[in-house]
Scaffold this motif. Structure first.
Motif, PDB file in Angstrom:
ATOM      1  N   LEU A  19     -65.189  88.509 -91.040  1.00 45.81           N
ATOM      2  CA  LEU A  19     -65.361  88.051 -89.663  1.00 45.81           C
ATOM      3  C   LEU A  19     -64.035  88.033 -88.907  1.00 45.81           C
ATOM      4  O   LEU A  19     -63.993  88.351 -87.711  1.00 45.81           O
ATOM      5  CB  LEU A  19     -66.030  86.678 -89.633  1.00 45.81           C
ATOM      6  N   VAL A  20     -62.948  87.695 -89.594  1.00 46.04           N
ATOM      7  CA  VAL A  20     -61.620  87.725 -88.972  1.00 46.04           C
ATOM      8  C   VAL A  20     -61.268  89.161 -88.586  1.00 46.04           C
ATOM      9  O   VAL A  20     -60.812  89.440 -87.471  1.00 46.04           O
ATOM     10  CB  VAL A  20     -60.563  87.115 -89.917  1.00 46.04           C
ATOM     11  N   ARG A  23     -63.474  90.303 -85.628  1.00 43.85           N
ATOM     12  CA  ARG A  23     -63.021  89.752 -84.343  1.00 43.85           C
ATOM     13  C   ARG A  23     -61.826  90.528 -83.804  1.00 43.85           C
ATOM     14  O   ARG A  23     -61.764  90.867 -82.620  1.00 43.85           O
ATOM     15  CB  ARG A  23     -62.634  88.284 -84.500  1.00 43.85           C
ATOM     16  N   ARG A  24     -60.863  90.790 -84.686  1.00 40.63           N
ATOM     17  CA  ARG A  24     -59.675  91.558 -84.281  1.00 40.63           C
ATOM     18  C   ARG A  24     -60.100  92.952 -83.805  1.00 40.63           C
ATOM     19  O   ARG A  24     -59.650  93.438 -82.770  1.00 40.63           O
ATOM     20  CB  ARG A  24     -58.696  91.664 -85.450  1.00 40.63           C
ATOM     21  N   GLU A  26     -63.016  93.833 -82.699  1.00 37.50           N
ATOM     22  CA  GLU A  26     -63.787  93.730 -81.451  1.00 37.50           C
ATOM     23  C   GLU A  26     -62.849  93.697 -80.249  1.00 37.50           C
ATOM     24  O   GLU A  26     -63.107  94.344 -79.233  1.00 37.50           O
ATOM     25  CB  GLU A  26     -64.662  92.482 -81.484  1.00 37.50           C
ATOM     26  N   ARG A  27     -61.758  92.968 -80.354  1.00 39.74           N
ATOM     27  CA  ARG A  27     -60.764  92.932 -79.265  1.00 39.74           C
ATOM     28  C   ARG A  27     -60.178  94.326 -79.029  1.00 39.74           C
ATOM     29  O   ARG A  27     -60.012  94.762 -77.884  1.00 39.74           O
ATOM     30  CB  ARG A  27     -59.664  91.919 -79.573  1.00 39.74           C
ATOM     31  N   ASN A  98     -66.859  96.978 -87.686  1.00 38.53           N
ATOM     32  CA  ASN A  98     -67.249  95.677 -87.162  1.00 38.53           C
ATOM     33  C   ASN A  98     -68.551  95.223 -87.808  1.00 38.53           C
ATOM     34  O   ASN A  98     -69.303  96.047 -88.326  1.00 38.53           O
ATOM     35  CB  ASN A  98     -67.407  95.724 -85.640  1.00 38.53           C
TER      36      ASN A  98
END
Length: 175
Positions: A19-20, A23-24, A26-27, A98
Motif C-alpha cells: 500500500l505504501v 500510494r507513491r 499513484e502520486r 498499483n
C-alpha cells in the motif's frame, strides 16, 4: 500456532508495504495525467484480502486445525514463490504498479519480466497465495471460500484492467 500467526502477520506487513508503494506510485501516475478505473470493485477487494488474513487465523484457532507437514511445507514453498512473483511484477512495472487500476495514457504496455509470458502475472501470485497461505496450516475452508470469491472478483478486475489498458496504452515496449 504462534509461528503461523507470525507468518500471517508477515503477509499482512507485506500488504502494508504494498500500500505504501501503491500510494507513491499513484502520486507518480497522477502527476502524469493518470486515468483511474474500476473504483467500484476496489473496496470489495480490500475486504476480501483482509478477510483472507483473518480467516487464516480464525479457522486454525477456532477449528483447532492441526499442522500437517506434508501439506504445510509445500504450501509454504508456494506462498514464498507467490511473494517472489508478486515483487517481480512490482519491480518490473516500477512506478506504474498499483493496487488500483491506474493507467497513464500513452505509456507503452510492459512486456518484460513476468509479463513476457503472462498478461496478468500478479493475479497468478494472488491466486497462489490465496490457496497456499491458509493451507500452510490446514485452513481449507478459508482457502476454498477465498478462492471462489476471488475468482469472481478477478473476473471483474481483469475485464476492468484490460479495458483501461486498451484505451490508454501506447506502443508495446519491453521493460
Amino acid at each position: 500456532m504462534i509461528w503461523y500467526a507470525l507468518l500471517v502477520a508477515a503477509v499482512a506487513a507485506e500488504r502494508v508495504g504494498e500500500l505504501v508503494v501503491a500510494r507513491r506510485n499513484e502520486r507518480w501516475s497522477t502527476a502524469r495525467g493518470a486515468v483511474v478505473a474500476g473504483q467500484g470493485h476496489y473496496p470489495a477487494m480490500v475486504v476480501l484480502h483482509t478477510a483472507l488474513l483473518a480467516g487464516c487465523l480464525l479457522e486454525t484457532g477456532l477449528a483447532h486445525r492441526a499442522f500437517l507437514p506434508a501439506l504445510g511445507g509445500p504450501m509454504l514453498g508456494v506462498l514464498l514463490a507467490a511473494q517472489g512473483l508478486r515483487w517481480w511484477c512490482i519491480s518490473t512495472l516500477g512506478p506504474r504498479w498499483n493496487t488500483r487500476v491506474i493507467v497513464v495514457p500513452g505509456m507503452p504496455l510492459v512486456t518484460g519480466g513476468p509479463y513476457r509470458w503472462l498478461r496478468h502475472p500478479n493475479y497468478v501470485a494472488v491466486v497462489a497465495e490465496g490457496l497456499a497461505l491458509p493451507l500452510v496450516h490446514t485452513a481449507w475452508i478459508t482457502a476454498v471460500v477465498f478462492t471462489a470469491l476471488n475468482a469472481a472478483l478477478l473476473a471483474v478486475r481483469v475485464r476492468c484492467e484490460n479495458a483501461a489498458l486498451a484505451g490508454a496504452a501506447g506502443p508495446v515496449a519491453a521493460a
